[in-house]
Design an enzyme around this catalytic site. Structure first.
Site, PDB file in Angstrom:
ATOM      1  N   ASP A  37      16.854  42.621 -27.746  1.00  0.00           N
ATOM      2  CA  ASP A  37      15.506  42.409 -27.223  1.00  0.00           C
ATOM      3  C   ASP A  37      14.852  43.702 -26.751  1.00  0.00           C
ATOM      4  O   ASP A  37      14.072  43.711 -25.812  1.00  0.00           O
ATOM      5  CB  ASP A  37      15.528  41.370 -26.074  1.00  0.00           C
ATOM      6  CG  ASP A  37      16.238  40.108 -26.507  1.00  0.00           C
ATOM      7  OD1 ASP A  37      15.923  39.611 -27.589  1.00  0.00           O
ATOM      8  OD2 ASP A  37      17.138  39.648 -25.775  1.00  0.00           O
ATOM      9  N   HIS A  65      12.773  38.255 -33.005  1.00  0.00           N
ATOM     10  CA  HIS A  65      11.851  39.385 -32.918  1.00  0.00           C
ATOM     11  C   HIS A  65      10.460  38.831 -32.719  1.00  0.00           C
ATOM     12  O   HIS A  65      10.048  37.946 -33.458  1.00  0.00           O
ATOM     13  CB  HIS A  65      11.870  40.203 -34.211  1.00  0.00           C
ATOM     14  CG  HIS A  65      13.169  40.907 -34.434  1.00  0.00           C
ATOM     15  ND1 HIS A  65      13.448  41.594 -35.583  1.00  0.00           N
ATOM     16  CD2 HIS A  65      14.241  41.046 -33.655  1.00  0.00           C
ATOM     17  CE1 HIS A  65      14.652  42.111 -35.494  1.00  0.00           C
ATOM     18  NE2 HIS A  65      15.150  41.787 -34.336  1.00  0.00           N
TER      19      HIS A  65
HETATM   20  P1  IMO Z   1      17.807  40.234 -30.815  1.00  0.00           P
HETATM   21  O1  IMO Z   1      17.809  40.487 -32.300  1.00  0.00           O
HETATM   22  C1  IMO Z   1      19.842  39.311 -27.065  1.00  0.00           C
HETATM   23  C2  IMO Z   1      23.823  37.498 -27.323  1.00  0.00           C
HETATM   24  C3  IMO Z   1      23.848  36.082 -26.826  1.00  0.00           C
HETATM   25  C4  IMO Z   1      25.272  35.992 -26.332  1.00  0.00           C
HETATM   26  C5  IMO Z   1      26.042  36.802 -27.355  1.00  0.00           C
HETATM   27  C6  IMO Z   1      26.712  35.990 -28.430  1.00  0.00           C
HETATM   28  O2  IMO Z   1      16.758  39.281 -30.362  1.00  0.00           O
HETATM   29  O3  IMO Z   1      17.807  41.499 -30.051  1.00  0.00           O
HETATM   30  P2  IMO Z   1      25.830  34.573 -30.478  1.00  0.00           P
HETATM   31  O4  IMO Z   1      24.938  33.363 -30.514  1.00  0.00           O
HETATM   32  O5  IMO Z   1      25.322  35.716 -31.285  1.00  0.00           O
HETATM   33  O6  IMO Z   1      27.258  34.233 -30.779  1.00  0.00           O
HETATM   34  O7  IMO Z   1      25.833  35.013 -28.934  1.00  0.00           O
HETATM   35  O8  IMO Z   1      25.099  37.685 -27.939  1.00  0.00           O
HETATM   36  N1  IMO Z   1      22.806  37.775 -28.356  1.00  0.00           N
HETATM   37  C7  IMO Z   1      21.629  38.353 -28.113  1.00  0.00           C
HETATM   38  N2  IMO Z   1      21.059  38.739 -26.955  1.00  0.00           N
HETATM   39  N3  IMO Z   1      19.181  39.521 -28.230  1.00  0.00           N
HETATM   40  C8  IMO Z   1      19.751  39.164 -29.381  1.00  0.00           C
HETATM   41  O9  IMO Z   1      19.201  39.445 -30.575  1.00  0.00           O
HETATM   42  C9  IMO Z   1      21.015  38.514 -29.373  1.00  0.00           C
HETATM   43  N4  IMO Z   1      21.837  38.027 -30.306  1.00  0.00           N
HETATM   44  C10 IMO Z   1      22.932  37.590 -29.678  1.00  0.00           C
HETATM   45  O10 IMO Z   1      22.921  35.880 -25.793  1.00  0.00           O
HETATM   46  O11 IMO Z   1      25.397  36.640 -25.092  1.00  0.00           O
HETATM   47 MG    MG Z   2      15.435  38.704 -29.171  1.00  0.00          MG
END
Ligand code: IMO
Ligand code: MG
Length: 463
Positions: A37, A65
């Site tokens: 994020d 995104h």
């Molecule tokens: P973007 O692309 C923030 C975090 C989840 C959890 C851990 C595992 O938006 O930056 P999962 O469902 O992948 O097995 O969860 O990873 N997580 C993210 N946190 N932004 C993301 O993606 C995330 N993708 C996974 O919150 O702690």
């Molecule tokens: Mg995100």
């Protein structure tokens, strides 16, 4: 390809040369250097007009995104942000895990808003498919983990079935790849075996978790997934070949990271990570494009830290400042709506991930969110609370990371809003000093600074 109706057909309101961004005209990866994020989507969207293809290499619908074009905000999960530019080919590489229901929803939603989706979306036949049993397994595992131990024992996943799908990819015999959705007989036969195994496993897991469980019907799943396969057929291809052909024809690729380096399965804060290589290291395995073909790696860093889900976060704030950052930065998940944990910028973590990802420059995001704070803290070291010793490196062990206390440097804040600045030099001295401190500590230049969601709220850092 129909072009004119898409919202991004209007010219980008910022039109800077790649050289200004210190991004030469080679293949480029945009990766998050924190826990996700960071604002990767905005930078991918800005760079997209300079590239021919935007390529996702990892993750699935766990990513979120949000991209703002004019007055429109788009929330994207699986489809690369390049879809908002009608001239870009968007590729879901072999390293991505695809939930076809979620992908088709996203396609329909974008089409309803006037975004053309046809040949501009390509899906690797080697990518893996997320099934309902993956999501069930994700939820039941989290429930079983927290049983009697509370939420703190969970990974805190997004519940999108990501981990179980990648686990099946590694197990092999219980996995299905996208290309297989186009072969009815073979798919039906394979799913009968897979669903039988999954039903047995999940029934036992549900009992352990104390949760209800309804077994899947293999033929019904096959029917549904064959229909998804038909809908996706025009987009499915050998994406590895497509990318190599594109490069041979002199085209340039932009790799869009999902999740982020500290969530990388090998290099992140394991086990509180996602299940793919989301650092730049995942680009190569996740697309079939080898390392020497990628020239630039833009590391995206938020001006503070956030984290969703479980796991250590040394600079997390549980006070009014954390609350304020959450509110001003709209720090609620794009995918799950969860409130994000907020804290000060952690340069120990950023330096580590910039190193692992090989960042050649940094895009600093959401600097405007910090405006109005009198003093800012930057974490420049970790002290182990149990030994009193300063750590030399970012630790591999999440338990060690959980017991460090940050060593802060306190600097002057910038009290007035900065979102109206249009050039780097317009930024108050304190904001410029904050940026220079990041560059000096991490040893990587900051090439762009974002001070708001709009394209024109992006400042190029002069050299
Ligand atoms: P973007 O692309 C923030 C975090 C989840 C959890 C851990 C595992 O938006 O930056 P999962 O469902 O992948 O097995 O969860 O990873 N997580 C993210 N946190 N932004 C993301 O993606 C995330 N993708 C996974 O919150 O702690
Ligand atoms: Mg995100």
């Amino acid at each position: 390809m129909p072009a004119s109706k898409a919202p991004s057909a209007r010219p980008s309101d910022v039109d800077f040369a790649l050289e200004d961004l210190q991004v030469s005209a080679g293949n480029t990866a945009v990766v998050g250097l924190q826990w996700g994020d960071e604002g990767k989507g905005k930078i991918v969207d800005l760079l997209t007009p300079r590239f021919d293809c935007v390529v996702r290499y990892n993750g699935g619908a766990n990513a979120g995104h949000s991209v703002v074009v004019g007055n429109e905000r788009y929330a994207l999960h699986l489809i690369p942000s390049g879809i908002l530019n009608p001239d870009t080919v968007n590729v879901l590489g072999n390293g991505v895990v695809i939930d076809p229901a979620s992908l088709l929803d996203e396609i329909n939603h974008l089409r309803a808003r006037g975004v053309a989706i046809g040949d501009n979306l390509r899906i690797s036949d080697r990518a893996h498919v997320v099934f309902p049993h993956h999501k069930v397994q994700d939820a039941l595992t989290e429930a079983a983990l927290s049983k009697g131990r509370g939420d703190g024992a969970k990974i805190g996943t997004t519940g999108r079935g990501i981990g179980p799908c990648y686990a099946d990819k590694a197990i092999r015999s219980t996995a299905i790849r996208v290309g297989e959705l186009l072969h009815p007989e073979a798919l039906r036969e394979k799913l009968r075996v897979i669903v039988r195994i999954k039903n047995a496993m999940l029934k036992a897991l549900a009992e352990e978790a104390g949760m209800p469980f309804t077994p899947e019907d293999a033929d019904a799943v096959a029917k549904q997934y064959l229909a998804y396969g038909e809908s996706l057929r025009p987009h499915i291809c050998d994406a590895t070949q497509l990318l190599h052909d594109a490069m041979a024809a002199g085209k340039h690729l932009l790799f869009e990271g999902a999740n982020a380096t500290l969530l990388d399965i090998d290099h992140g804060t394991y086990p509180y990570v996602t299940s793919s290589n989301c650092s730049s290291l995942g680009v190569y395995a996740g697309t079939g494009v080898p390392g020497q073909r990628v020239t630039n790696i833009v590391g995206i860093v938020k001006a503070y830290s956030t984290r969703v889900g479980g796991g250590p976060m040394p600079t997390e704030l549980h006070d009014e400042t954390g609350e304020r950052i959450r509110k001003v930065g709209r720090e609620y998940g794009t995918t799950t709506g969860r409130a994000r944990r907020c804290g000060w910028l952690d340069l120990v973590a950023v330096k580590y991930s910039a190193t692992v990802s090989g960042a050649t420059c940094i895009g600093l995001m959401l600097l405007d969110v910090l405006a109005g704070l009198d003093r800012l803290k930057i974490c420049v070291g970790y002290r182990d609370k149990s030994t009193g010793k300063t750590l030399a490196n970012f630790p591999a062990d999440a338990d060690v990371l959980a017991r460090v206390e940050p060593v802060y440097e306190e600097v002057a804040g910038f009290p007035a809003p900065i979102d109206g600045c249009r050039r780097f030099e317009d930024l108050p001295n304190e904001a410029q000093a904050y940026i220079r401190r990041i560059e000096a500590y991490v040893g990587v230049p900051v090439c762009m600074v974002s001070i708001g969601p709009r394209r024109d709220q992006t400042l190029v850092r002069p050299r």
